[in-house]
Every structure is written in structure tokens, then in C-alpha cells.
Design a protein around this motif. Structure first.
Motif: not given
Ligand code: 5GP
Length: 206
Positions: A14, A42, A77-79, A81, A87-88, A107, A111, A143, A154
Motif C-alpha cells: 500500500s 473489488s 478470490e478474497y483476502d 488486509y 475480494g474480486t 490486489i 489475490g 497521503r 502497512r
Molecule cells: P486499500 O485499502 O489501500 O485500497 O487496499 C488495501 C490492499 O487491498 C491493497 O494492497 C489492494 O491491492 C488490496 N486489494 C484491493 N482489492 C482487492 C481484492 O479484490 N482482492 C485482494 N486480494 N486484494 C485487494
């Protein structure tokens, strides 16, 4: 009939600039292949940041809604964070690829690896690297959307992620947006020239 498209999945810490670089890549794709650039939007349980709109940057969902999407297979897929689900959505991704679009995904590592496993030759996974850890920290702080504890979380996560760069086919360093986007375009251009992607083109020679 058109040849299939390509999923371009970019992972990296990030704050590394995935969003900005992918926006530029999208413009470059449009220049080279008009009408073929697309994004995977996502779903997430995190709260929208100022300026983010539901259905544009993300589909913002509650934890219950997200878990329902996992159960029904709506998510390919989902994760998790930093305490949230990401998830996608499956259907739009498969549909875009079959329409010949070049679909950009931002992702997590898990992912990207899951996408690679499911889509094989129809996907390419790339890790985006920062110029240095110090620069990454400066970008995250600049940011201004996260408190200090979140920035630390992060950064710790960033080191873990970069340690896994070897699991990716490609790594691109984001020293400068234009250069990083151009490097990603080189990868996309090579992928698009694979014979597996040009079966229809070859048939159309008749
Ligand atoms: P942010 O909160 O900064 O927008 O995203 C946090 C993290 O979630 C980033 O590393 C981004 O790439 C990841 N991320 C966003 N959408 C998806 C998704 O659909 N699947 C996965 N596995 N990670 C995602």
C-alpha cells in the motif's frame, strides 16, 4: 470473433503507487488498443476514504454482505488486509476477459496468486516495488489518510510482501510513474503476442 483478453494483476505494498501507475497504464492501453482497457472493481469491508464512491473505486460492503458473497461464490478470490476483507467479483472479470478486455487488478499477493492459478495463460502477475522503504514511508504519511499506527502496520506488511517478490513473474520498480507504466506496458505487449492469445487472429488469416 475477437481474441480473449488478459488479466493484469498488480500487487505491492500500500502506498507504492499502484493506483496512479495503473491509471497511466490504462491510458496507454487505450492508445494502443482503443476500447480494451478495463478495471476490476473489488468489493471491500473497509470504509470509503474521502472522495471514494461506491461502485467506482470499490463496492463497499458490510462484513455480513461480504461473507454472503464468499458463500455464494460471487467472489473469485478474497483476502484480509489490515482487518478488512477485499475480494474480486467473479462474473465481471470472466466476462471482460471473454470480451477481449485487458483487465487491471490492484490486489494483494494472495489475490494475484489465486488469479494466476485460476486464469493461467489469461493472466499475468506483476509486483510493483517502491524506490526504497524510506520513500514508501514518506508516501504513506504524505497521503494523510491513515494514523501513525496504521502507517506502521502497512510498512510492516510491505516488508513481508516484498519478501515474496520471487513468487511473481515480473517485478517493476516505481521510481517514476511514466517509467513504471511503460515497463508494465512492455510486459502486457509481450503477453498479448503469445500464440495462445492469438488463436482467433491466426484463424482470421483465412
Ligand atoms: P486499500 O485499502 O489501500 O485500497 O487496499 C488495501 C490492499 O487491498 C491493497 O494492497 C489492494 O491491492 C488490496 N486489494 C484491493 N482489492 C482487492 C481484492 O479484490 N482482492 C485482494 N486480494 N486484494 C485487494
Amino acid at each position: 470473433m475477437a481474441d480473449k483478453g488478459l488479466i493484469v494483476s498488480v500487487s505491492g505494498p500500500s502506498g507504492v503507487g499502484k493506483g496512479t501507475v495503473l491509471k497511466r497504464v490504462s491510458e496507454m492501453i487505450e492508445q494502443k488498443w482503443p476500447g480494451r482497457a478495463s478495471y476490476s472493481i473489488s468489493a471491500t469491508t473497509r470504509n470509503p476514504r474521502p472522495g471514494e464512491t461506491d461502485g467506482v473505486e470499490y463496492h463497499f460492503r458490510t462484513k455480513e454482505e461480504f461473507e454472503e458473497m464468499i458463500r455464494t461464490g460471487e467472489i473469485i478470490e478474497y483476502d484480509q488486509y489490515v482487518g478488512n476483507y477485499y475480494g474480486t467479483p467473479a462474473a465481471p472479470l470472466a466476462e471482460k476477459v471473454s470480451q477481449g478486455k485487458i483487465v487491471l487488478c490492484d490486489i494483494t499477493i494472495e489475490g494475484s496468486l489465486a488469479i494466476e492459478k485460476k486464469f493461467g495463460v489469461d493472466s499475468v502477475i506483476i509486483m510493483l516495488l517502491p524506490p526504497s522503504y524510506a520513500e514508501l514511508e514518506a508516501r504513506l504519511k504524505g497521503r494523510g489518510t491513515e494514523d501513525d499506527a496504521k502507517v506502521s502496520a502497512r510498512l510492516a506488511k510491505a516488508r513481508e510482501e516484498i519478501a515474496r517478490a520471487g513468487e511473481f513473474e515480473y517485478a517493476v520498480q516505481n521510481n517514476e510513474v511514466e517509467q513504471a507504466a511503460a515497463d508494465i506496458m512492455k510486459i502486457i505487449e509481450s503477453e498479448m503476442l503469445k500464440t495462445a492469445r492469438q488463436i482467433q487472429t491466426i484463424k482470421n488469416l483465412e
